[in-house]
Motif scaffolding. Structure first.
Motif, PDB file in Angstrom:
ATOM      1  N   LEU A 242       0.832  -1.199   0.000  1.00  0.00           N
ATOM      2  CA  LEU A 242       0.000   0.000   0.000  1.00  0.00           C
ATOM      3  C   LEU A 242       0.867   1.250   0.000  1.00  0.00           C
ATOM      4  O   LEU A 242       2.066   1.196   0.215  1.00  0.00           O
ATOM      5  N   GLY A 243       0.220   2.386  -0.243  1.00  0.00           N
ATOM      6  CA  GLY A 243       0.966   3.650  -0.265  1.00  0.00           C
ATOM      7  C   GLY A 243       1.134   4.141  -1.693  1.00  0.00           C
ATOM      8  O   GLY A 243       0.231   3.999  -2.530  1.00  0.00           O
ATOM      9  N   THR A 244       2.286   4.689  -1.991  1.00  0.00           N
ATOM     10  CA  THR A 244       2.538   5.252  -3.309  1.00  0.00           C
ATOM     11  C   THR A 244       3.573   4.436  -4.066  1.00  0.00           C
ATOM     12  O   THR A 244       4.358   3.699  -3.478  1.00  0.00           O
ATOM     13  N   ASN A 245       3.542   4.589  -5.403  1.00  0.00           N
ATOM     14  CA  ASN A 245       4.494   3.890  -6.265  1.00  0.00           C
ATOM     15  C   ASN A 245       4.548   2.394  -5.944  1.00  0.00           C
ATOM     16  O   ASN A 245       5.628   1.805  -5.833  1.00  0.00           O
ATOM     17  N   THR A 246       3.381   1.796  -5.807  1.00  0.00           N
ATOM     18  CA  THR A 246       3.317   0.394  -5.407  1.00  0.00           C
ATOM     19  C   THR A 246       3.693  -0.558  -6.533  1.00  0.00           C
ATOM     20  O   THR A 246       4.005  -1.723  -6.278  1.00  0.00           O
ATOM     21  N   GLY A 247       3.651  -0.084  -7.770  1.00  0.00           N
ATOM     22  CA  GLY A 247       3.954  -0.939  -8.908  1.00  0.00           C
ATOM     23  C   GLY A 247       2.715  -1.203  -9.734  1.00  0.00           C
ATOM     24  O   GLY A 247       1.584  -0.938  -9.309  1.00  0.00           O
ATOM     25  N   ASN A 248       2.927  -1.750 -10.944  1.00  0.00           N
ATOM     26  CA  ASN A 248       1.805  -2.020 -11.846  1.00  0.00           C
ATOM     27  C   ASN A 248       0.856  -3.063 -11.280  1.00  0.00           C
ATOM     28  O   ASN A 248      -0.352  -2.999 -11.479  1.00  0.00           O
ATOM     29  N   ARG A 249       1.419  -4.071 -10.583  1.00  0.00           N
ATOM     30  CA  ARG A 249       0.592  -5.061  -9.889  1.00  0.00           C
ATOM     31  C   ARG A 249       1.270  -5.469  -8.595  1.00  0.00           C
ATOM     32  O   ARG A 249       2.504  -5.509  -8.513  1.00  0.00           O
ATOM     33  N   THR A 250       0.462  -5.752  -7.605  1.00  0.00           N
ATOM     34  CA  THR A 250       0.984  -6.204  -6.318  1.00  0.00           C
ATOM     35  C   THR A 250       0.457  -7.594  -6.022  1.00  0.00           C
ATOM     36  O   THR A 250      -0.641  -7.970  -6.465  1.00  0.00           O
ATOM     37  N   PHE A 251       1.248  -8.354  -5.234  1.00  0.00           N
ATOM     38  CA  PHE A 251       0.892  -9.728  -4.895  1.00  0.00           C
ATOM     39  C   PHE A 251       1.146  -9.954  -3.416  1.00  0.00           C
ATOM     40  O   PHE A 251       2.254  -9.762  -2.931  1.00  0.00           O
ATOM     41  N   LYS A 252       0.087 -10.357  -2.706  1.00  0.00           N
ATOM     42  CA  LYS A 252       0.141 -10.532  -1.251  1.00  0.00           C
ATOM     43  C   LYS A 252       0.313 -12.001  -0.889  1.00  0.00           C
ATOM     44  O   LYS A 252      -0.563 -12.826  -1.136  1.00  0.00           O
ATOM     45  N   LEU A 253       1.457 -12.336  -0.306  1.00  0.00           N
ATOM     46  CA  LEU A 253       1.682 -13.682   0.215  1.00  0.00           C
ATOM     47  C   LEU A 253       1.000 -13.841   1.569  1.00  0.00           C
ATOM     48  O   LEU A 253       0.846 -12.865   2.312  1.00  0.00           O
ATOM     49  N   PRO A 254       0.597 -15.053   1.939  1.00  0.00           N
ATOM     50  CA  PRO A 254      -0.076 -15.248   3.225  1.00  0.00           C
ATOM     51  C   PRO A 254       0.875 -15.075   4.403  1.00  0.00           C
ATOM     52  O   PRO A 254       2.033 -15.461   4.336  1.00  0.00           O
ATOM     53  N   ASP A 255       0.362 -14.480   5.461  1.00  0.00           N
ATOM     54  CA  ASP A 255       1.109 -14.377   6.721  1.00  0.00           C
ATOM     55  C   ASP A 255       0.170 -13.959   7.840  1.00  0.00           C
ATOM     56  O   ASP A 255      -0.054 -12.755   8.061  1.00  0.00           O
ATOM     57  N   PRO A 256      -0.403 -14.904   8.574  1.00  0.00           N
ATOM     58  CA  PRO A 256      -1.253 -14.582   9.707  1.00  0.00           C
ATOM     59  C   PRO A 256      -0.491 -14.551  11.037  1.00  0.00           C
ATOM     60  O   PRO A 256      -1.101 -14.636  12.101  1.00  0.00           O
ATOM     61  N   MET A 257       0.848 -14.454  10.980  1.00  0.00           N
ATOM     62  CA  MET A 257       1.634 -14.529  12.217  1.00  0.00           C
ATOM     63  C   MET A 257       1.823 -13.174  12.891  1.00  0.00           C
ATOM     64  O   MET A 257       1.929 -13.104  14.114  1.00  0.00           O
ATOM     65  N   TYR A 258       1.881 -12.104  12.110  1.00  0.00           N
ATOM     66  CA  TYR A 258       2.079 -10.783  12.703  1.00  0.00           C
ATOM     67  C   TYR A 258       1.595  -9.705  11.756  1.00  0.00           C
ATOM     68  O   TYR A 258       1.382  -9.953  10.565  1.00  0.00           O
ATOM     69  N   TYR A 259       1.408  -8.505  12.315  1.00  0.00           N
ATOM     70  CA  TYR A 259       0.879  -7.364  11.538  1.00  0.00           C
ATOM     71  C   TYR A 259       1.843  -6.199  11.677  1.00  0.00           C
ATOM     72  O   TYR A 259       2.241  -5.824  12.779  1.00  0.00           O
ATOM     73  N   ILE A 260       2.231  -5.636  10.527  1.00  0.00           N
ATOM     74  CA  ILE A 260       3.124  -4.471  10.511  1.00  0.00           C
ATOM     75  C   ILE A 260       2.429  -3.358   9.748  1.00  0.00           C
ATOM     76  O   ILE A 260       2.024  -3.542   8.594  1.00  0.00           O
ATOM     77  N   SER A 261       2.274  -2.204  10.375  1.00  0.00           N
ATOM     78  CA  SER A 261       1.567  -1.081   9.738  1.00  0.00           C
ATOM     79  C   SER A 261       2.506  -0.268   8.861  1.00  0.00           C
ATOM     80  O   SER A 261       3.709  -0.392   8.935  1.00  0.00           O
TER      81      SER A 261
END
Length: 261
Positions: A242-261
């Motif tokens: 998220l944010g700016t200049n993220t790229g043409n496409r983004t891909f989210k890998l799974p990770d339910p272990m921790y959250y980083i803002s």
């Protein structure tokens, strides 16, 4: 629970095989663990752990500090089991299909941004030992683990990395690791199979107190201002994407272990 998971994890890492249909053969350093009966039915009040994980992965449950205690076993079995690997493969397969559709300009300016922890490298040996819930993250212990430089590659990410390079797309790593960890991180990446890259960006002290999303957006902006085109971006945290200049496409890998803002 953590001791049992660690024992099963250590037993599994002795097994090697070809990765899921890939042209590349990678030692299975992150491996199948059969979930205990009923693990998927664990729950927190009013919600199953499976539903909790869905909320986390879709960025609807945010700002959480730890895995709910009732879901520690579920998350541990998911991360060390077949479904995590299958989910990761589904994401990286889609990323490569997209990459194949691109028409590079051939000027060397097409880049793909990779996060490192739980993306390029896996810290599952650490979590298998210390647990997946009830605040397993301890800065001192985790930094000690990082300095050992033993984190294995997430095989699906390593496959994607190699395939992207074969298409002429350059790799840039942007990590929340700090500058004092540059040498160990470089050595760990190479040991895990990531032999070369365009840039390795680590978090400078000037970003102290800033969110990961702000830091990564700022560093991506520097790449774009230097003439690079971010054709793809992959990470395990929404703050990677998220944010700016993220790229043409983004891909989210799974990770339910921790959250980083």
């Amino acid at each position: 629970m953590a001791s049992l998971l660690l024992l099963l994890f250590l037993a599994a890492i002795t097994v090697t095989s070809q990765s899921y249909g890939s042209e590349f053969s990678i030692p299975r350093q992150i491996h199948l663990l059969r979930p205990q009966s009923g693990a998927a039915g664990s729950h927190v009040p009013g919600v199953t752990c499976l539903s909790w994980r869905l909320g986390v992965e879709t960025n609807n449950i945010i700002g959480w500090k730890t895995v709910p205690a009732e879901c520690e076993g579920y998350v541990g079995h998911y991360m060390l089991g077949q479904q995590y690997r299958a989910d990761s493969k589904a994401i990286t397969d889609e990323a490569f299909l997209y990459a194949q559709s691109l028409k590079p300009d051939g000027d060397g300016k097409d880049i793909w941004v990779f996060d490192i922890d739980e993306t390029a490298l896996s810290n599952l040996p650490y979590y298998a030992e210390h647990g997946f819930g009830a605040d397993p993250y301890n800065a001192t212990l985790f930094n000690k683990w990082v300095l050992e430089g033993k984190a294995p590659a997430l095989p699906e990410s390593l496959n994607l990395y190699r395939k992207l390079q074969s298409l002429g797309i350059k790799i840039v790593f942007i990590t929340g690791r700090t500058e004092d960890q540059r040498t160990v991180t470089t050595n760990n990446l190479k040991k895990a199979g990531y032999r070369s890259w365009l840039k390795l960006v680590l978090k400078a002290s000037s970003y102290s107190g800033k969110t990961a999303a702000f830091y990564k957006s700022s560093e991506r902006a520097k790449l774009v201002s230097s003439g690079y085109r971010i054709v793809g971006n992959i990470g395990d945290q929404w703050s990677d994407l998220l944010g700016t200049n993220t790229g043409n496409r983004t891909f989210k890998l799974p990770d339910p272990m921790y959250y980083i803002s």
